[in-house]
Design a protein around this motif. Sequence first.
Motif, mmCIF file in Angstrom:
data_model
loop_
_atom_site.group_PDB
_atom_site.id
_atom_site.type_symbol
_atom_site.label_atom_id
_atom_site.label_comp_id
_atom_site.label_asym_id
_atom_site.label_seq_id
_atom_site.Cartn_x
_atom_site.Cartn_y
_atom_site.Cartn_z
ATOM 1 N N VAL A 60 -34.826 -14.864 20.648
ATOM 2 C CA VAL A 60 -34.447 -15.888 19.672
ATOM 3 C C VAL A 60 -34.099 -15.265 18.326
ATOM 4 C CG1 VAL A 60 -35.824 -17.674 20.808
ATOM 5 C CG2 VAL A 60 -36.821 -16.349 18.946
ATOM 6 N N GLY A 61 -33.369 -16.041 17.520
ATOM 7 C CA GLY A 61 -33.059 -15.630 16.164
ATOM 8 C C GLY A 61 -31.881 -14.684 16.030
ATOM 9 N N ARG A 62 -31.128 -14.516 17.091
ATOM 10 C CA ARG A 62 -29.998 -13.586 17.043
ATOM 11 C C ARG A 62 -28.682 -14.312 17.278
ATOM 12 N NH1 ARG A 62 -31.357 -8.686 20.703
ATOM 13 N NH2 ARG A 62 -29.282 -8.043 20.061
ATOM 14 N N GLU A 63 -27.609 -13.635 16.976
ATOM 15 C CA GLU A 63 -26.289 -14.145 17.288
ATOM 16 C C GLU A 63 -26.115 -14.062 18.807
ATOM 17 O OE1 GLU A 63 -21.965 -13.649 15.263
ATOM 18 O OE2 GLU A 63 -22.965 -11.784 15.795
ATOM 19 N N GLU A 83 -29.252 -27.474 21.386
ATOM 20 C CA GLU A 83 -30.384 -28.412 21.271
ATOM 21 C C GLU A 83 -31.694 -27.674 20.970
ATOM 22 O OE1 GLU A 83 -30.344 -31.916 21.905
ATOM 23 O OE2 GLU A 83 -28.161 -31.786 21.881
ATOM 24 N N LEU A 84 -31.792 -26.423 21.413
ATOM 25 C CA LEU A 84 -33.016 -25.637 21.214
ATOM 26 C C LEU A 84 -33.114 -25.040 19.815
ATOM 27 C CD1 LEU A 84 -33.059 -23.770 24.651
ATOM 28 C CD2 LEU A 84 -34.365 -25.804 24.001
ATOM 29 N N LYS A 85 -31.989 -24.949 19.129
ATOM 30 C CA LYS A 85 -31.939 -24.453 17.744
ATOM 31 C C LYS A 85 -32.618 -23.102 17.566
ATOM 32 C CE LYS A 85 -31.525 -29.026 16.043
ATOM 33 N NZ LYS A 85 -31.943 -30.242 15.665
ATOM 34 N N GLN A 86 -32.308 -22.174 18.450
ATOM 35 C CA GLN A 86 -32.939 -20.851 18.433
ATOM 36 C C GLN A 86 -31.984 -19.709 18.069
ATOM 37 O OE1 GLN A 86 -36.278 -20.233 19.427
ATOM 38 N NE2 GLN A 86 -36.667 -22.391 19.703
ATOM 39 N N TRP A 87 -30.661 -19.937 18.132
ATOM 40 C CA TRP A 87 -29.698 -18.859 17.971
ATOM 41 C C TRP A 87 -28.527 -19.286 17.097
ATOM 42 C CZ3 TRP A 87 -31.474 -20.815 22.561
ATOM 43 C CH2 TRP A 87 -32.368 -20.021 23.267
ATOM 44 N N ASP A 88 -27.801 -18.307 16.620
ATOM 45 C CA ASP A 88 -26.500 -18.514 15.995
ATOM 46 C C ASP A 88 -25.503 -18.392 17.147
ATOM 47 O OD1 ASP A 88 -24.247 -18.628 14.425
ATOM 48 O OD2 ASP A 88 -24.549 -16.677 13.493
#
Length: 116
Positions: A60-63, A83-88
Amino acid sequence: MSQIREITAAMFADKIKKKELQHALLLDVREPREWKVYHVPGSVLIPLNSLSQRWPELEVGRELFVFCAHGVRSVYAVQWLAELKQWDLVHVNGGLAEVALHLEEKDLPPGADGSR
């Protein structure tokens, strides 16, 4: 997060050529039989029908660049992942069929096309 961007196949191929994707996650949502024929080096294969169970495998948190063969399955994958809002999220428009038109054999390491 969960911003969704689109990139053209030509732009994605250019990033492969320039080796600009080392810090990004590359998600291929095709089937294993398609992967064996051709895949992008460094990409992770999680078929679309497995994504709802296997998404925790993605850091998570990555492009995150998402692609398939022609850009249809990857649209569904990107919409679901958003929907999970974890990545770019970055959707590769046109899929690998179009990306391949912009690459030459020298742009890929041995075996990326499925050969050994």
